[in-house]
Scaffold this motif. Sequence first.
Motif, mmCIF file in Angstrom:
data_model
loop_
_atom_site.group_PDB
_atom_site.id
_atom_site.type_symbol
_atom_site.label_atom_id
_atom_site.label_comp_id
_atom_site.label_asym_id
_atom_site.label_seq_id
_atom_site.Cartn_x
_atom_site.Cartn_y
_atom_site.Cartn_z
ATOM 1 N N LEU A 1 0.829 -1.204 0.000
ATOM 2 C CA LEU A 1 0.000 0.000 0.000
ATOM 3 C C LEU A 1 0.870 1.262 0.000
ATOM 4 N N GLN A 2 1.903 1.272 0.815
ATOM 5 C CA GLN A 2 2.786 2.439 0.883
ATOM 6 C C GLN A 2 3.516 2.662 -0.434
ATOM 7 N N SER A 3 3.936 1.581 -1.083
ATOM 8 C CA SER A 3 4.625 1.687 -2.368
ATOM 9 C C SER A 3 3.688 2.242 -3.435
ATOM 10 N N ARG A 4 2.470 1.730 -3.481
ATOM 11 C CA ARG A 4 1.496 2.222 -4.463
ATOM 12 C C ARG A 4 1.171 3.690 -4.201
ATOM 13 N N ARG A 5 1.062 4.064 -2.924
ATOM 14 C CA ARG A 5 0.776 5.447 -2.563
ATOM 15 C C ARG A 5 1.894 6.368 -3.063
ATOM 16 N N GLY B 1 -5.088 12.828 -12.615
ATOM 17 C CA GLY B 1 -4.783 13.375 -11.293
ATOM 18 C C GLY B 1 -5.904 13.119 -10.306
ATOM 19 N N LEU B 2 -7.146 13.299 -10.735
ATOM 20 C CA LEU B 2 -8.291 13.058 -9.854
ATOM 21 C C LEU B 2 -8.404 11.586 -9.489
ATOM 22 N N SER B 3 -8.148 10.723 -10.456
ATOM 23 C CA SER B 3 -8.175 9.285 -10.202
ATOM 24 C C SER B 3 -7.108 8.907 -9.171
ATOM 25 N N ALA B 4 -5.932 9.479 -9.315
ATOM 26 C CA ALA B 4 -4.845 9.201 -8.367
ATOM 27 C C ALA B 4 -5.194 9.708 -6.973
ATOM 28 N N GLN B 5 -5.810 10.902 -6.890
ATOM 29 C CA GLN B 5 -6.213 11.442 -5.588
ATOM 30 C C GLN B 5 -7.208 10.526 -4.890
ATOM 31 N N THR B 6 -8.153 10.006 -5.654
ATOM 32 C CA THR B 6 -9.156 9.102 -5.091
ATOM 33 C C THR B 6 -8.499 7.835 -4.566
ATOM 34 N N GLU B 7 -7.582 7.271 -5.353
ATOM 35 C CA GLU B 7 -6.918 6.048 -4.917
ATOM 36 C C GLU B 7 -6.033 6.307 -3.698
ATOM 37 N N ILE C 1 -6.191 4.369 -0.165
ATOM 38 C CA ILE C 1 -5.005 3.743 0.416
ATOM 39 C C ILE C 1 -4.769 4.273 1.824
ATOM 40 N N ASP C 2 -4.912 5.583 2.019
ATOM 41 C CA ASP C 2 -4.749 6.159 3.352
ATOM 42 C C ASP C 2 -5.735 5.530 4.339
ATOM 43 N N ALA C 3 -6.973 5.334 3.902
ATOM 44 C CA ALA C 3 -7.981 4.704 4.770
ATOM 45 C C ALA C 3 -7.586 3.265 5.079
ATOM 46 N N ALA C 4 -7.057 2.555 4.084
ATOM 47 C CA ALA C 4 -6.613 1.172 4.310
ATOM 48 C C ALA C 4 -5.448 1.130 5.286
ATOM 49 N N LEU C 5 -4.513 2.073 5.160
ATOM 50 C CA LEU C 5 -3.374 2.114 6.092
ATOM 51 C C LEU C 5 -3.841 2.403 7.521
ATOM 52 N N LYS C 6 -4.871 3.226 7.660
ATOM 53 C CA LYS C 6 -5.438 3.473 8.993
ATOM 54 C C LYS C 6 -6.059 2.203 9.554
ATOM 55 N N ARG C 7 -6.707 1.421 8.679
ATOM 56 C CA ARG C 7 -7.288 0.155 9.137
ATOM 57 C C ARG C 7 -6.186 -0.822 9.542
ATOM 58 N N ASP D 1 -5.701 -9.268 -2.884
ATOM 59 C CA ASP D 1 -4.653 -9.294 -3.904
ATOM 60 C C ASP D 1 -5.029 -8.382 -5.070
ATOM 61 N N LEU D 2 -6.319 -8.392 -5.444
ATOM 62 C CA LEU D 2 -6.787 -7.586 -6.568
ATOM 63 C C LEU D 2 -6.972 -6.119 -6.206
ATOM 64 N N VAL D 3 -7.549 -5.865 -5.029
ATOM 65 C CA VAL D 3 -7.859 -4.504 -4.587
ATOM 66 C C VAL D 3 -7.394 -4.375 -3.133
ATOM 67 N N PRO D 4 -6.100 -4.151 -2.929
ATOM 68 C CA PRO D 4 -5.559 -4.180 -1.565
ATOM 69 C C PRO D 4 -6.120 -3.118 -0.625
ATOM 70 N N PHE D 5 -6.724 -2.062 -1.160
ATOM 71 C CA PHE D 5 -7.271 -1.006 -0.305
ATOM 72 C C PHE D 5 -8.770 -1.163 -0.052
ATOM 73 N N THR D 6 -9.365 -2.251 -0.525
ATOM 74 C CA THR D 6 -10.814 -2.400 -0.393
ATOM 75 C C THR D 6 -11.257 -2.507 1.062
ATOM 76 N N PRO D 7 -12.338 -1.805 1.431
ATOM 77 C CA PRO D 7 -12.873 -1.933 2.778
ATOM 78 C C PRO D 7 -14.019 -2.939 2.843
ATOM 79 N N PHE D 8 -14.373 -3.551 1.694
ATOM 80 C CA PHE D 8 -15.550 -4.414 1.628
ATOM 81 C C PHE D 8 -15.218 -5.827 1.177
ATOM 82 N N CYS D 9 -15.946 -6.787 1.711
ATOM 83 C CA CYS D 9 -15.870 -8.155 1.226
ATOM 84 C C CYS D 9 -16.582 -8.212 -0.132
ATOM 85 N N ARG D 10 -16.472 -9.327 -0.793
ATOM 86 C CA ARG D 10 -17.063 -9.478 -2.123
ATOM 87 C C ARG D 10 -18.574 -9.254 -2.104
ATOM 88 N N HIS D 11 -19.228 -9.779 -1.104
ATOM 89 C CA HIS D 11 -20.690 -9.666 -1.024
ATOM 90 C C HIS D 11 -21.156 -8.225 -0.796
#
Length: 105
Positions: free
Chosen positions: A11-15, A54-60, A64-70, A92-102
């Motif tokens: 996550l830190q590397s992608r950020r 740029g906007l897409s990167a800001q959103t991601e 990522i910041d929220a995932a790092l807090k988790r 593995d696919l979406v490392p910052f996801t806060p949700f399960c598949r369902h």
Amino acid sequence: MTSLDERRKQLQSRRAELVARMQAVEEELESHADPDWEDMAVERETDEVLEGMGLSAQTEVARIDAALKRVEAGEYGICVKCGATISEARLDLVPFTPFCRHCAA
């Protein structure tokens, strides 16, 4: 299985990549100063694409910041909606996801 420390580093590397991209986009947008009308039209189209990137990167970065807090709170990998464990494959696919598949569906 990926360890929590490996996920944090991922996550830190992608950020860091995204922040560098945002800085490059900002520098590119600020560098345009061509008075030629045709060149300005082409630059304007390019600027719109760059602004979208740029906007897409800001959103991601925000996700990522929220995932790092988790990660720090010991809540990473747990769905924020239902409390279920998020599958390793989904992380593995979406490392910052806060949700399960369902819950993401």
